[in-house]
Write an enzyme that holds these catalytic residues in place. Structure first.
Site, PDB file in Angstrom:
ATOM      1  CB  ALA A  31       3.946  -4.312   9.578  1.00  0.00           C
ATOM      2  CG  ASN A  86      -2.026  -1.020   1.096  1.00  0.00           C
ATOM      3  OD1 ASN A  86      -2.347  -1.479   0.005  1.00  0.00           O
ATOM      4  ND2 ASN A  86      -2.608  -1.391   2.213  1.00  0.00           N
ATOM      5  CB  CYS A 104       3.710   8.495  10.778  1.00  0.00           C
ATOM      6  SG  CYS A 104       3.234   7.610  12.287  1.00  0.00           S
TER       7      CYS A 104
END
Lengths: 302, 341, 348
Positions: free
Chosen positions: A163, A14, A127
């Site tokens: 994950a 993705n 992130c």
């Protein structure tokens, strides 16, 4: 029209597929190879439909097509990147690492893009790191006596796959390390909350700082400026609470809405890493091509 | 059913941290832990309200560093086992869990929001691998159905959890909810099931009894309910109820009552009470630990704390998301000022 | 004589008129139907057409099918509708869903018993891989509200003769290692896969387990007892019953089938499975008689056409759960269902 540099993306999940969509939109980058292990994965099939050259030979395909390429994005796994990094270094190809491997130089475009242009391997931290490091940096610039920085991120449960979850501890460590490194503040802490609410929540990050005598005005200035810089490469990045003092701590809140290129819009946490990676690649492209401060559409000018 | 011995876990010195903005002192730990040992509590839980590594600007800084809290408690306990609360996302294996193991913690209760059990896999496995006891905790259980709770509990069981405790962190559950959910887990799991109540809607004891009747073999209680929001199920009342209902347990009734009296003195300034804020917190289904930060933010930004709670409830915030309070309070302040201008 | 299109439209309007309130959440939404041009799919589109025309539902539908062109040509009254968008594709290779998708009905599967015999590996592939593909794609949607997995009443295994109706908790053993097992196993696998997605990412999944149906758009070539009987009658052949006719089934009319599936989508509780079918048992002998009486002269009936010792079997669902939770009921009793089906087959 600027000359495009040629990139490969290794890792067709993705994240890799979303990255591909961004590369396709970029006026500076051309995707010459989308390589993974499974030709029938949704990403591979999509790339193929879009006319992007695909391969199931993963890094081997990069080796075979070295002469065609200028840089490689690695969106595989930390384990795989350890192998890939060596190969890419030997090939003399810039590696932009989106995995948690953290082999090369930490890159947060709004803070240290220029330095990263000299590196042979850059990693996009995490992130939470991409969302909070610029803010931490700005606060530290405004308050040199900063004692402690803390970053708390909330993300939609659905944006955190198996994950991410199993590597939660590593994520916290990486983010803390990045905060310390970029803000020169010795002590930091990262916290992550997963919220399962439906409809899915957007990523939200709060940066707290402990400062003996905080300069609120300067903090607002610096943070405001760096938020504008970030928005050039992360269009969905928004400050929702400007620096304020509450309960003896300085607090800033940002929200990141994903662009929705392939990942859902609520996955702003995944999107911000991809946006940062693209910013890095486009800056590298501009340097290579020697166009200096050209006006790239989505480009972040270093 | 009443033949099994009920295990009593006492998180007075952990949940109570919320009640006093995490300012528990060494002296309080020493005195209370000593009393808990004498009262034959099975497990005493100590630490910051959000567990290991949670001393932070987000939730509040502890007065006493974690290592000292644990060391102090450890030195006062002998038969009573020392427990800690662990939330992946706040605590890590390397930094917090490993350290706590060295300090002699016996039981690690690893918790996640009730739909996110898979976050606890590595932490539970780690604790089991080093030979310590590990339980799984599901928090904010009013936000999930019994089927979801059972599925998440089974995940924790597969990671090695030796017990699963359902925490009604918002104090939002009613006895029928507890009967249904504890019952489902008691029937569906191999390991014992426990319940941890909060008193926001005044139901902590009723809920705890419902849990026991539905098959829970572990129950949490704090002295005088010293815990977040409107407090937990008061240990003295819990033990009294178990005594009257004929449950078997190790704790000594008189000594439990004594430690309740001690707690009333020790924590006099912060004994939990039921008030407008804690009631709305329960109604809104928000983590009980938000009470103090909400009141503070409300005061600073001149908004009604109850409005903050209802808005947080609408946004379905989970435990650990105290920063959202600032956003909500600021937004409400902005709305109010634009109304008034 | 009323045309086929009108007959079906009347049926669709009738079931909608009986009470469409449970379907209200589907209004103004975007629905994706895989296998949307099959028997169930066609009826779903008939009902959605009525809901859009008569009740202003404004439901947009994306239909994913292997042969959309053929469908649009054969049924222009559905194919030409502006709010129905047709995509051609093989469910094994589906990679992405329209971003605006709110609801999904995954009905794409190989269900033809003749194919189970001649190409069981493809049945396994399509049913298993197809489920994985669409579940993965569903996981990337921004605002998916519900995913209905069309499973099968055969996932339960054979029904014991002494149980009247099997409910959603029933299970008997199925051996997985014989060639005929592939259909039930592939459907069971699809359910297990869907459940795994629920466990990992809390996909809002509802499973429906359809039993047996009759109605327009059902190919008479299919080897079901009811289609065999109708085909025999229409072709002037005697009705052939394998055993002594004591095998028990139940049959639901197609309009009810489609309505119940839409209700499961709109009202179904996440993580729940619902039987769909008629709870009224009928043995094959009675079914044959019920069909035969519509024809003059009454067709001959021959029993024990199959091997001697042909065992009677039973397959009848308990549908109380669907009735209670979805707000549905059986609106077309079996005699009427048979009569409508025969009328439609005779009409143009």
């Amino acid at each position: 029209m600027p000359t495009k540099i040629k990139v490969a993306i290794v890792g067709t999940g993705n994240i890799g597929t979303d990255l591909l969509m961004k590369v396709l939109r970029s006026p500076w980058l051309e995707c010459r190879l989308f390589a993974g292990r499974n030709l029938s994965s949704p990403g591979m099939m999509k790339a193929d439909h879009l006319g992007v050259p695909v391969s199931s030979k993963s890094i081997q395909a990069v080796v075979e097509r070295r002469s065609e390429l200028d840089l490689v994005f690695d969106a595989t796994s930390a384990e795989d990147h350890v192998k890939h990094a060596r190969i890419l270094r030997d090939l003399g190809l810039l590696a932009i690492d989106l995995t948690p491997a953290k082999i090369g130089k930490m890159c947060v475009p709004a803070v240290n893009l220029e330095e990263c242009l000299q590196a042979e391997n850059v990693n996009m931290v995490s992130c939470g790191g991409q969302a909070s490091v610029p803010i931490a940096f700005a606060i530290a610039q405004a308050n040199p006596e900063i004692e402690y920085i803390e970053t708390v991120s909330s993300i939609a449960s659905r944006s955190a796959g198996p994950a991410t979850r199993i590597n939660l501890d590593e994520y916290l460590g990486t983010t803390e390390e990045a905060i310390q490194h970029f803000s020169n503040c010795r002590i930091s802490k990262a916290i992550l909350n997963l919220n399962p609410a439906q409809p899915c929540v957007h990523m939200q990050t709060t940066v707290f700082a402990k400062i003996a005598r905080p300069n609120l005005e300067k903090s607002r200035e610096q943070v405001g400026a760096i938020v504008k810089d970030i928005q050039k490469y992360v269009p969905g990045y928004q400050m929702i609470l400007e620096p304020m003092i509450e309960n003896g701590r300085l607090a800033v809140m940002v929200r990141v809405e994903g662009v929705g290129d392939y990942l859902p819009k609520y996955a702003g946490n995944l999107d911000i890493i991809n946006c940062a990676a693209i910013a890095m690649a486009e800056a590298y492209a501009q340097k290579r091509v020697g166009n200096g401060k050209a006006e790239a559409k989505n480009g972040f000018t270093p | 059913m009443k033949s099994a011995t009920i295990v009593v876990t006492d998180p007075t010195l952990r949940d109570g941290s919320h009640a006093c903005s995490h300012q528990i002192t060494i002296e309080q730990i020493q005195k209370y832990a000593t009393a808990a040992e004498a009262a034959k509590v099975d497990y005493l839980e100590v630490g910051h309200g959000n567990g290991l590594g949670a001393s932070s600007l987000q939730v509040g800084l502890s007065l006493v560093p974690e290592r000292e809290m644990l060391r102090t408690a450890r030195s006062c306990l002998n038969k009573t086992r020392l427990s800690v609360h662990v939330m992946p996302g706040f605590a890590t294996i390397k930094r917090e869990i490993a350290g706590a193991i060295d300090l002699g913690v016996d039981l690690f209760r690893v918790g996640a929001h009730c739909t996110e059990a898979d976050l606890t896999q590595r932490h539970l496995s780690y604790v089991r691998n080093v030979g310590k006891e590990a339980w799984g905790i599901l928090m904010m259980i009013h936000m999930a159905s019994k089927d979801v709770l059972l599925e998440e509990a089974k995940k924790m069981q597969s990671y090695g959890a030796q017990g699963i405790v359902l925490m009604d962190s918002a104090g939002a559950s009613f006895p029928s909810d507890v009967t249904e959910k504890i019952g489902a887990l008691a029937r569906g799991l191999d390991v014992p099931v426990g319940f941890h109540a909060h008193n926001n809607l005044g139901l902590s004891i009723a809920n705890s009894i419902a849990a026991l009747e539905a098959g829970a073999r572990i129950v949490d209680g704090t002295a005088r309910g010293f815990g977040a929001g409107a407090g937990n199920a008061p240990l003295e009342l819990l033990v009294a109820a178990m005594h009257r209902l004929g449950y078997k347990f190790n704790a000594d009734l008189y000594k439990i009552l004594d430690s309740g009296e001690l707690a009333a003195e020790l924590f006099a300034e912060n004994l939990p009470i039921s008030n407008a804020v804690t009631i709305v917190s329960g109604l809104a289904g928000v983590f009980s630990g938000f009470a103090k930060p909400v009141i503070r933010a409300a005061k600073q930004m001149h908004v009604d704390p109850r409005d903050i709670f209802f808005e947080l409830g609408k946004r379905k915030v989970v435990g650990g998301q105290e920063d959202i309070i600032l956003e909500v309070a600021s937004e409400l302040a902005r709305k109010n000022s634009s109304k008034n201008s | 004589m009323t045309s086929r299109i009108d007959l079906v439209r009347q049926d669709a309007e009738a079931v909608v008129a009986k009470g469409f309130a449970p379907l209200q959440p589907l209004a103004n939404s975007h629905l994706f139907i895989s296998g949307g041009t099959g028997f169930l799919g066609t009826w779903l589109l008939e009902l959605l057409a009525v809901l859009n025309t008569k009740q202003q539902f404004n439901t947009q539908v994306t239909v994913f099918s292997r042969f959309p062109q053929k469908f649009v040509e054969r049924f222009p009254h559905l194919g030409q509708r502006k709010e129905f968008h047709f995509i051609e594709g093989d469910i094994r290779y589906l990679t992405e869903l329209p971003r605006e998708t709110d609801y999904i009905i995954h009905a794409a599967a190989l269900t033809d018993r003749r194919l189970f015999a001649s190409n069981p590996t493809m049945v396994g592939e399509v049913n298993a891989f197809g489920a994985i593909r669409i579940l993965r794609a569903a996981n990337l949607l921004d605002h998916l509200k519900k995913f209905v997995l069309v499973s099968s009443g055969l996932v339960y295994g054979p029904q014991s003769m002494d149980i009247e109706r099997i409910d959603e908790n029933y299970t008997s053993g199925i051996a997985c290692d014989h060639a005929n097992a592939i259909y039930a196993e592939s459907k069971r696998f699809a359910e297990a896969m869907a459940t795994s997605f629920v466990s990992e990412s809390k996909l809002p999944l509802v499973t429906v387990r359809p039993f047996a149906f009759v109605g327009p758009y059902q190919s008479l070539e299919l080897p079901w007892a009811v289609t065999d009987f109708i085909r025999d009658c229409l072709t002037g052949c005697p009705l052939k019953i394998m055993g002594d006719g004591s095998t028990v089934r139940s049959l639901m009319y197609a309009s009810d089938y489609a309505f119940w599936v839409l209700a499961a989508l709109a009202q179904g509780k996440s993580r729940s499975a619902y039987n769909i079918g008629s709870p009224e048992p009928i043995n094959l002998l009675s079914l044959a008689k019920m069909i035969g009486q519509h024809f003059t002269p009454t067709p001959e009936m021959v029993t024990r056409v199959g091997q001697s010792g042909h065992e009677a079997t039973r397959l009848v669902p308990n549908v109380e759960k669907a009735k209670a939770e979805l707000g549905v009921s059986v609106t077309v009793p079996l005699p009427e269902a048979i009569q409508k089906t025969i009328t439609w087959n005779i009409a143009k």
